[in-house]
Design a protein around this motif. Structure first.
Motif, PDB file in Angstrom:
ATOM      1  N   TYR A  34      16.707 -13.142 -54.263  1.00 47.52           N
ATOM      2  CA  TYR A  34      16.921 -13.715 -55.591  1.00 47.52           C
ATOM      3  C   TYR A  34      16.057 -14.960 -55.746  1.00 47.52           C
ATOM      4  O   TYR A  34      15.857 -15.720 -54.800  1.00 47.52           O
ATOM      5  CB  TYR A  34      18.382 -14.130 -55.780  1.00 47.52           C
ATOM      6  N   TYR A  36      15.715 -18.407 -58.316  1.00 41.29           N
ATOM      7  CA  TYR A  36      16.233 -19.260 -59.385  1.00 41.29           C
ATOM      8  C   TYR A  36      15.261 -20.414 -59.571  1.00 41.29           C
ATOM      9  O   TYR A  36      14.468 -20.728 -58.692  1.00 41.29           O
ATOM     10  CB  TYR A  36      17.602 -19.856 -59.012  1.00 41.29           C
ATOM     11  N   PRO A  44      20.635 -24.612 -62.386  1.00 47.41           N
ATOM     12  CA  PRO A  44      19.700 -23.556 -61.975  1.00 47.41           C
ATOM     13  C   PRO A  44      19.764 -22.354 -62.908  1.00 47.41           C
ATOM     14  O   PRO A  44      20.821 -22.005 -63.432  1.00 47.41           O
ATOM     15  CB  PRO A  44      20.190 -23.196 -60.569  1.00 47.41           C
ATOM     16  N   TYR A  46      18.707 -18.262 -63.352  1.00 49.83           N
ATOM     17  CA  TYR A  46      18.302 -17.031 -62.681  1.00 49.83           C
ATOM     18  C   TYR A  46      16.954 -16.566 -63.223  1.00 49.83           C
ATOM     19  O   TYR A  46      16.692 -16.614 -64.431  1.00 49.83           O
ATOM     20  CB  TYR A  46      19.359 -15.956 -62.917  1.00 49.83           C
ATOM     21  N   TYR A  87      13.881 -21.829 -56.265  1.00 48.25           N
ATOM     22  CA  TYR A  87      14.680 -21.520 -55.085  1.00 48.25           C
ATOM     23  C   TYR A  87      14.668 -20.017 -54.819  1.00 48.25           C
ATOM     24  O   TYR A  87      14.879 -19.207 -55.724  1.00 48.25           O
ATOM     25  CB  TYR A  87      16.130 -21.955 -55.280  1.00 48.25           C
ATOM     26  N   ARG A  91      20.846 -12.462 -50.481  1.00 43.02           N
ATOM     27  CA  ARG A  91      22.273 -12.204 -50.560  1.00 43.02           C
ATOM     28  C   ARG A  91      22.528 -10.716 -50.501  1.00 43.02           C
ATOM     29  O   ARG A  91      21.710  -9.898 -50.909  1.00 43.02           O
ATOM     30  CB  ARG A  91      22.856 -12.782 -51.847  1.00 43.02           C
ATOM     31  N   GLY A  94      27.321  -7.043 -54.253  1.00 42.41           N
ATOM     32  CA  GLY A  94      28.747  -6.857 -54.436  1.00 42.41           C
ATOM     33  C   GLY A  94      29.567  -7.954 -53.817  1.00 42.41           C
ATOM     34  O   GLY A  94      29.047  -8.938 -53.295  1.00 42.41           O
ATOM     35  N   SER A  96      32.015 -11.098 -53.231  1.00 41.65           N
ATOM     36  CA  SER A  96      31.910 -12.459 -53.709  1.00 41.65           C
ATOM     37  C   SER A  96      30.805 -13.170 -52.950  1.00 41.65           C
ATOM     38  O   SER A  96      30.787 -13.188 -51.725  1.00 41.65           O
ATOM     39  CB  SER A  96      33.240 -13.186 -53.481  1.00 41.65           C
ATOM     40  N   TYR A  97      29.905 -13.719 -53.685  1.00 39.56           N
ATOM     41  CA  TYR A  97      28.744 -14.341 -53.058  1.00 39.56           C
ATOM     42  C   TYR A  97      28.685 -15.812 -53.435  1.00 39.56           C
ATOM     43  O   TYR A  97      28.904 -16.180 -54.576  1.00 39.56           O
ATOM     44  CB  TYR A  97      27.476 -13.642 -53.522  1.00 39.56           C
ATOM     45  N   ILE A  98      28.383 -16.621 -52.474  1.00 37.06           N
ATOM     46  CA  ILE A  98      28.258 -18.051 -52.710  1.00 37.06           C
ATOM     47  C   ILE A  98      26.801 -18.436 -52.501  1.00 37.06           C
ATOM     48  O   ILE A  98      26.321 -18.455 -51.362  1.00 37.06           O
ATOM     49  CB  ILE A  98      29.156 -18.850 -51.752  1.00 37.06           C
ATOM     50  N   PRO A  99      26.074 -18.719 -53.568  1.00 34.43           N
ATOM     51  CA  PRO A  99      24.669 -19.078 -53.414  1.00 34.43           C
ATOM     52  C   PRO A  99      24.502 -20.302 -52.535  1.00 34.43           C
ATOM     53  O   PRO A  99      25.154 -21.322 -52.736  1.00 34.43           O
ATOM     54  CB  PRO A  99      24.220 -19.361 -54.850  1.00 34.43           C
ATOM     55  N   THR A 100      23.644 -20.192 -51.548  1.00 34.03           N
ATOM     56  CA  THR A 100      23.313 -21.315 -50.674  1.00 34.03           C
ATOM     57  C   THR A 100      21.853 -21.659 -50.894  1.00 34.03           C
ATOM     58  O   THR A 100      20.979 -20.826 -50.680  1.00 34.03           O
ATOM     59  CB  THR A 100      23.555 -20.948 -49.199  1.00 34.03           C
ATOM     60  N   PHE A 101      21.617 -22.882 -51.302  1.00 36.44           N
ATOM     61  CA  PHE A 101      20.279 -23.287 -51.704  1.00 36.44           C
ATOM     62  C   PHE A 101      19.609 -24.113 -50.610  1.00 36.44           C
ATOM     63  O   PHE A 101      20.198 -25.036 -50.065  1.00 36.44           O
ATOM     64  CB  PHE A 101      20.347 -24.124 -52.983  1.00 36.44           C
ATOM     65  N   GLY A 102      18.354 -23.750 -50.331  1.00 37.38           N
ATOM     66  CA  GLY A 102      17.513 -24.588 -49.482  1.00 37.38           C
ATOM     67  C   GLY A 102      16.855 -25.656 -50.335  1.00 37.38           C
ATOM     68  O   GLY A 102      17.333 -25.980 -51.426  1.00 37.38           O
TER      69      GLY A 102
ATOM     70  N   MET B  31      35.808 -15.910 -59.127  1.00 35.55           N
ATOM     71  CA  MET B  31      35.501 -17.095 -58.338  1.00 35.55           C
ATOM     72  C   MET B  31      34.640 -18.064 -59.133  1.00 35.55           C
ATOM     73  O   MET B  31      33.719 -17.666 -59.846  1.00 35.55           O
ATOM     74  CB  MET B  31      34.771 -16.705 -57.045  1.00 35.55           C
ATOM     75  N   PHE B  33      32.600 -21.895 -58.499  1.00 40.50           N
ATOM     76  CA  PHE B  33      32.090 -22.750 -57.439  1.00 40.50           C
ATOM     77  C   PHE B  33      31.705 -24.106 -58.007  1.00 40.50           C
ATOM     78  O   PHE B  33      31.221 -24.210 -59.126  1.00 40.50           O
ATOM     79  CB  PHE B  33      30.857 -22.115 -56.785  1.00 40.50           C
ATOM     80  N   TYR B  35      29.342 -27.480 -57.103  1.00 37.37           N
ATOM     81  CA  TYR B  35      28.250 -27.983 -56.284  1.00 37.37           C
ATOM     82  C   TYR B  35      28.016 -29.458 -56.596  1.00 37.37           C
ATOM     83  O   TYR B  35      28.305 -29.935 -57.699  1.00 37.37           O
ATOM     84  CB  TYR B  35      26.949 -27.237 -56.586  1.00 37.37           C
ATOM     85  N   SER B  42      18.753 -30.824 -52.730  1.00 37.25           N
ATOM     86  CA  SER B  42      19.136 -29.509 -53.201  1.00 37.25           C
ATOM     87  C   SER B  42      20.640 -29.481 -53.510  1.00 37.25           C
ATOM     88  O   SER B  42      21.323 -30.492 -53.400  1.00 37.25           O
ATOM     89  CB  SER B  42      18.787 -28.462 -52.143  1.00 37.25           C
ATOM     90  N   LEU B  43      21.123 -28.331 -53.903  1.00 40.43           N
ATOM     91  CA  LEU B  43      22.533 -28.189 -54.243  1.00 40.43           C
ATOM     92  C   LEU B  43      23.365 -27.980 -52.980  1.00 40.43           C
ATOM     93  O   LEU B  43      22.995 -27.198 -52.104  1.00 40.43           O
ATOM     94  CB  LEU B  43      22.742 -26.985 -55.161  1.00 40.43           C
ATOM     95  N   LEU B  45      27.271 -26.979 -51.759  1.00 39.10           N
ATOM     96  CA  LEU B  45      28.547 -26.438 -52.207  1.00 39.10           C
ATOM     97  C   LEU B  45      29.684 -27.368 -51.804  1.00 39.10           C
ATOM     98  O   LEU B  45      29.797 -27.739 -50.634  1.00 39.10           O
ATOM     99  CB  LEU B  45      28.770 -25.053 -51.606  1.00 39.10           C
ATOM    100  N   ASP B  96      29.905 -16.308 -60.288  1.00 43.58           N
ATOM    101  CA  ASP B  96      29.166 -15.140 -59.824  1.00 43.58           C
ATOM    102  C   ASP B  96      29.608 -13.959 -60.658  1.00 43.58           C
ATOM    103  O   ASP B  96      30.772 -13.587 -60.638  1.00 43.58           O
ATOM    104  CB  ASP B  96      29.458 -14.899 -58.349  1.00 43.58           C
ATOM    105  N   ALA B 102      24.231 -15.318 -60.211  1.00 44.00           N
ATOM    106  CA  ALA B 102      25.012 -16.548 -60.310  1.00 44.00           C
ATOM    107  C   ALA B 102      24.568 -17.321 -61.538  1.00 44.00           C
ATOM    108  O   ALA B 102      23.384 -17.460 -61.796  1.00 44.00           O
ATOM    109  CB  ALA B 102      24.823 -17.402 -59.062  1.00 44.00           C
ATOM    110  N   PHE B 104      25.067 -20.920 -63.834  1.00 40.24           N
ATOM    111  CA  PHE B 104      25.411 -22.321 -63.647  1.00 40.24           C
ATOM    112  C   PHE B 104      25.622 -23.014 -64.982  1.00 40.24           C
ATOM    113  O   PHE B 104      24.963 -22.687 -65.974  1.00 40.24           O
ATOM    114  CB  PHE B 104      24.288 -23.037 -62.895  1.00 40.24           C
TER     115      PHE B 104
END
Lengths: 111, 113
Positions: A34, A36, A44, A46, A87, A91, A94, A96-102, B31, B33, B35, B42-43, B45, B96, B102, B104
Motif C-alpha cells: 500500500y 499513502y 494521510p 490512500y 509512505y 499488509r 482482510g 483488522s489491520y493497523i497501519p504501521t508507518f515508517g 475498529m 485507531f 495516532y 512519522s505516525l 499508534l 480501516d 485505511a 484518516f
C-alpha cells in the motif's frame, strides 16, 4: 516494525515523472503493498495498492518486482501539489489491520 | 470510502489541562485507531478502540494519560490529560474500511504552552 525501507527524501521537477522506491524484502505471500501520502499538516491519503501485478489509477502507478521484494510508486506528471511525504506499507488482506508507518520519503516537486 | 470528521482541527492549551478530541465517521466501523505525530516524525499508534470494550494501548501509552471512549460504531474520543509541552503533536484518528484501505481524519494540531 514498518517492514519497509524508503529513501528519506527525493526531489523532482514539475511535469516530470516521480519514481519513489520501496524495499519490502520480508513481504509475505499474501501481503499487499500500500502507498499513502501525507501533505503537510493533513491526514494521510490512500494512493494505491497491489499484490503482484502492476496497478494504475487516476493518481499513480504501482510497479511491483517479480520477486515482490520491492516496488516503485510512479507519479507520471508530478505537480507542485504532489509535494508530500509518501509512505509504503505492507499488509495482509482482510481482518483488522493497523497501519504501521515508517519514516516515508519526503518528495519535493520544484518548478 | 469512509469520511472522517475530526474536531477540533487545532488548539492551543495550557499545561496541566486536558483536551478531548472527537472523531466521527460517516459509516459504522469495527475498529478505530488513534495516532500521534510529533513534529517532523512519522505516525505512532497510540491505541485501538473497539466499540463495547476497553481500548488497547501500544507500548508507551497508558489509559490514564490518553483515555479513549468508543460509545458506538461511528464515534470515538481521545483525551490528552494533564498536558505538557511534550504532548504538542498532531493527533489523528483512523478507520480501516471493509475494502482494506485505511482512512484518516484531518488531524488535530495541539500546541501546549
Amino acid at each position: 516494525d514498518a517492514k519497509t525501507t524508503q529513501p528519506p527524501s527525493m526531489d523532482c521537477a514539475e511535469g516530470r515523472a516521480a519514481n519513489l522506491p520501496c524495499n519490502h524484502s520480508t513481504i509475505s505471500g499474501n501481503e499487499y503493498v500500500y502507498w499513502y501520502r501525507q501533505i503537510h499538516s493533513q491526514g494521510p491519503q490512500y494512493i494505491i495498492h497491489g499484490l503482484k501485478n502492476n496497478e494504475t489509477n487516476e493518481m499513480a502507478s504501482l510497479i511491483i518486482t517479480e520477486d515482490r521484494k520491492s516496488s516503485t510508486l510512479i507519479l507520471p506528471h508530478a505537480t507542485l501539489r504532489d509535494t508530500a511525504v509518501y509512505y509504503c506499507i505492507v499488509r495482509a488482506p482482510g481482518g483488522s489491520y493497523i497501519p504501521t508507518f515508517g519514516r516515508g520519503t519526503s518528495l519535493i516537486v520544484h518548478p | 470510502s469512509a469520511v472522517i470528521s475530526q474536531k477540533p482541527s487545532r488548539d492551543i492549551c495550557q499545561r496541566g489541562t486536558s483536551l478531548t478530541i472527537q472523531c466521527q465517521v460517516d459509516s459504522q466501523v469495527t475498529m478505530m485507531f488513534w495516532y500521534r505525530q510529533q513534529p517532523g516524525q512519522s505516525l505512532t499508534l497510540i491505541a485501538t478502540a473497539n466499540q463495547g470494550s476497553e481500548a488497547t494501548y501500544e507500548s508507551g501509552f497508558v489509559i490514564d494519560k490518553f483515555p479513549i471512549s468508543r460509545p458506538n460504531l461511528t464515534f470515538s474520543t481521545l483525551t490528552v490529560s494533564n498536558m505538557s509541552p511534550e504532548d504538542s503533536s498532531i493527533y489523528l484518528c483512523s478507520v480501516d474500511s471493509w475494502v482494506a484501505e485505511a482512512f484518516f481524519g484531518q488531524g488535530t494540531r495541539l500546541t501546549v504552552v
